[in-house]
Design an enzyme around this catalytic site. Structure first.
Site, PDB file in Angstrom:
ATOM      1  N   CYS A  12       4.442   2.360 -53.086  1.00 57.40           N
ATOM      2  CA  CYS A  12       4.686   3.292 -53.040  1.00 57.40           C
ATOM      3  C   CYS A  12       3.623   3.445 -50.701  1.00 57.40           C
ATOM      4  O   CYS A  12       3.506   2.241 -51.617  1.00 57.40           O
ATOM      5  CB  CYS A  12       3.924   4.791 -54.146  1.00 57.40           C
ATOM      6  N   GLY A  38       9.454   2.216 -50.784  1.00 59.43           N
ATOM      7  CA  GLY A  38       9.758   2.920 -51.803  1.00 59.43           C
ATOM      8  C   GLY A  38      11.050   3.781 -50.948  1.00 59.43           C
ATOM      9  O   GLY A  38      10.816   4.004 -49.935  1.00 59.43           O
ATOM     10  N   ASN A 112      -0.951   5.831 -53.646  1.00 58.00           N
ATOM     11  CA  ASN A 112       0.149   4.038 -54.085  1.00 58.00           C
ATOM     12  C   ASN A 112      -1.055   4.035 -55.027  1.00 58.00           C
ATOM     13  O   ASN A 112      -2.525   3.835 -54.585  1.00 58.00           O
ATOM     14  CB  ASN A 112      -0.069   3.964 -53.097  1.00 58.00           C
ATOM     15  N   GLY A 113      -0.704   2.958 -56.005  1.00 52.78           N
ATOM     16  CA  GLY A 113      -1.439   2.072 -56.813  1.00 52.78           C
ATOM     17  C   GLY A 113      -1.324   2.402 -58.095  1.00 52.78           C
ATOM     18  O   GLY A 113       0.349   3.194 -58.708  1.00 52.78           O
ATOM     19  N   TYR A 252       5.026 -10.531 -50.092  1.00 52.80           N
ATOM     20  CA  TYR A 252       6.897 -10.171 -50.758  1.00 52.80           C
ATOM     21  C   TYR A 252       6.236  -8.345 -49.920  1.00 52.80           C
ATOM     22  O   TYR A 252       7.307  -7.972 -49.477  1.00 52.80           O
ATOM     23  CB  TYR A 252       6.653 -10.254 -51.461  1.00 52.80           C
TER      24      TYR A 252
END
Ligand code: AMP
Ligand code: SF4
Length: 469
Positions: A12, A38, A112-113, A252
């Site tokens: 995210c 996302g 996020n995580g 990436y």
């Protein structure tokens, strides 16, 4: 349920701004820049000092905010979120920011995580009387804070954060405050910027560039920041440990124009290509990269090897990510829709095809076939990261071990499976060299999915394979 919780909040992007009259619009633009992190849902929560207002929805940022009247989201501060979802958790309830209202005030959360002990904590919270509304691990933090005291207590937040195990970049918004926290190993990226007198926080610095903000510094591992009308205060909820920023962000996920911990993503990818060319040279006529994430590494490989870089593959911009397709069959079709070979470039040539990573092997197999069908004489696959052999527990959808091609086949077998003439990966030393430079501060990287050495562990967690529904 365990699968549901652990499958959430992957890849995210979070954004926050404090002290700007156009907070909601700027957050919208910031989320645009983070869209690659996302595409399943997006949301914004604002505060005008008295009240939190939420707008969220499923889909791309543009779609979610298409008909939004931003004057109705007025306020001097806002937080936002873009969300990646796995199959089975695509409900609006899980789209963030999550908003909690209580008599003690309101709080919005963007995360996020992955909280590795979320399942255990949920059980404890439920036993103590909490009723959780979503299947998201993010919600756990809100309940822990509330359980520890009033929503306004810094100690309650610190104590709640200390109970979490895993990777997290959190932004919390209350009527009169914004808090920002990063996990003690700094696994996920999170930077602070300035826009005039306003403060900005984002998963990636590309979100600063889009709104004209300047980069100020990284949020430090174990740091808790509080933004109010009086300014910003920093405190620790945990000791700062050596950072273990996710190497896959460089390989990436992140945008090439972002700087993570002072290192530009494009430049690091180029160095990955340079290292790869040093480690695994091969005689060929052209070097090509899989668009978009492998182009930088391909340029680096070409530069180091002296073999010309060519655009051998074209990306069709109007299809989604292949990775998020739910079934293998659809994923394979997705690759075909996404990429086309440039026949005039590859026909009769020995091609070095650079890809940033191999997860299930679907993409490489398709591309090798595509290049050969277009007349390539030889296709040598060079991967600008080490083989991914282990699942990720820190919020990246990295598949189960059974699905990871490198975990199940030798290089020779993989070479046969994907139909290449040769396959080689970058070494973990090469990857570290490409990321950790003299500019990186307190740097260390997580490469657990490639090396199996996990910087954060939760008992019992590593035995359970990462379940993607
Ligand atoms: P695969 O076909 O599963 O081997 O997919 C590998 C491709 O997906 C690589 O070329 C990457 O560009 C991309 N990729 C790698 N890791 C992920 C991830 N966790 N989520 C989405 N895409 C990924
Ligand atoms: Fe990133 Fe891999 Fe570490 Fe997960 S295990 S945080 S994907 S480097």
């Amino acid at each position: 349920m365990l699968a549901e919780i652990r499958g959430l909040n992957e890849e995210c992007g979070v954004f926050g701004i404090w002290g700007h009259e156009k907070a909601a619009e700027l957050t919208y633009y910031g989320l645009h820049a983070l869209q690659h992190r996302g595409q399943e849902g997006a949301g914004v929560v604002t505060t005008n000092g008295h009240e939190l207002k939420l707008h969220k929805g499923q889909g791309l940022v543009n779609d979610v905010f298409k008909r939004v009247d931003f004057s109705k989201l007025s306020g001097h501060a806002a937080i936002g979120h873009v969300r990646y979802a796995t199959q089975g958790d695509r409900t609006i309830d899980n789209v963030q920011p999550l908003l909690f209202r209580s008599q003690a005030g309101s709080m919005a959360l963007a995360h996020n995580g992955n909280i590795m002990n979320a399942y255990k904590l949920r059980g404890e919270l439920e036993d103590a009387g909490s009723i959780l509304q979503t299947s998201s691990d993010t919600e756990v933090l809100a309940h822990l804070i509330k359980r520890n005291g009033t929503l306004d207590s810094l100690e309650a937040i610190k104590d709640a954060l200390r109970q979490l195990v895993g990777a997290y970049a959190f932004i919390l918004l209350k009527e009169n405050k914004m808090h920002v926290a990063l996990d003690p190993r700094g696994l996920r990226p999170l930077s602070i910027g300035r826009l005039g007198d306003a403060y900005v926080v984002a998963s990636e610095t590309c979100a600063f560039d889009i709104i004209g903000a300047t980069y100020e510094r990284e949020v430090l591992p174990g740091e808790l920041l509080t933004f109010t009308d009086m300014g910003v205060e920093s405190t620790r909820f945990d000791q700062q440990e050596k950072r273990a920023l996710c190497a896959m962000e460089y390989v990436y996920f992140s945008r090439p124009d972002s700087d993570l911990n002072h290192v530009n993503v494009h430049a690091s990818r180029k160095r990955m290509g340079i290292e790869l060319a040093k480690e695994s040279p091969v005689e060929a006529d052209v070097v090509t990269g899989v668009p978009d994430s492998s182009i930088s590494a391909a340029i680096g490989y070409a530069e180091q090897s002296g073999i010309p870089y060519e655009i051998g593959l074209i990306k069709n911009r109007y299809t989604g990510r292949t990775f998020i397709q739910p079934s293998q069959e659809l994923r394979e079709l997705g690759v075909k829709m996404k990429l086309s070979p440039v026949r005039g470039i590859v026909e009769g040539k020995r091609v070095i095809m650079i890809d940033d990573s191999i997860v299930r092997g679907t993409t490489s197999k398709r591309i090798v076939r595509m290049l050969k069908d277009a007349g390539a004489k030889e296709v040598h696959v060079r991967i600008a990261s080490p083989a991914i052999t282990n699942p990720c527990y820190y919020g990246i959808d990295m598949s189960t071990k059974q699905e990871l091609i490198a975990a199940n086949y030798s290089i020779e077998e993989m070479c046969q499976l994907i139909g290449a003439d040769s396959v080689a990966y970058l070494s973990s030393e090469g990857l570290e060299k490409a990321i950790v430079t003299e500019d990186t501060i307190n740097q260390g990287v997580c490469m657990a999915c490639m090396t199996g050495t996990y910087p954060v562990t939760e008992s019992g967690q590593l035995e359970i394979s990462y379940t993607k529904c």
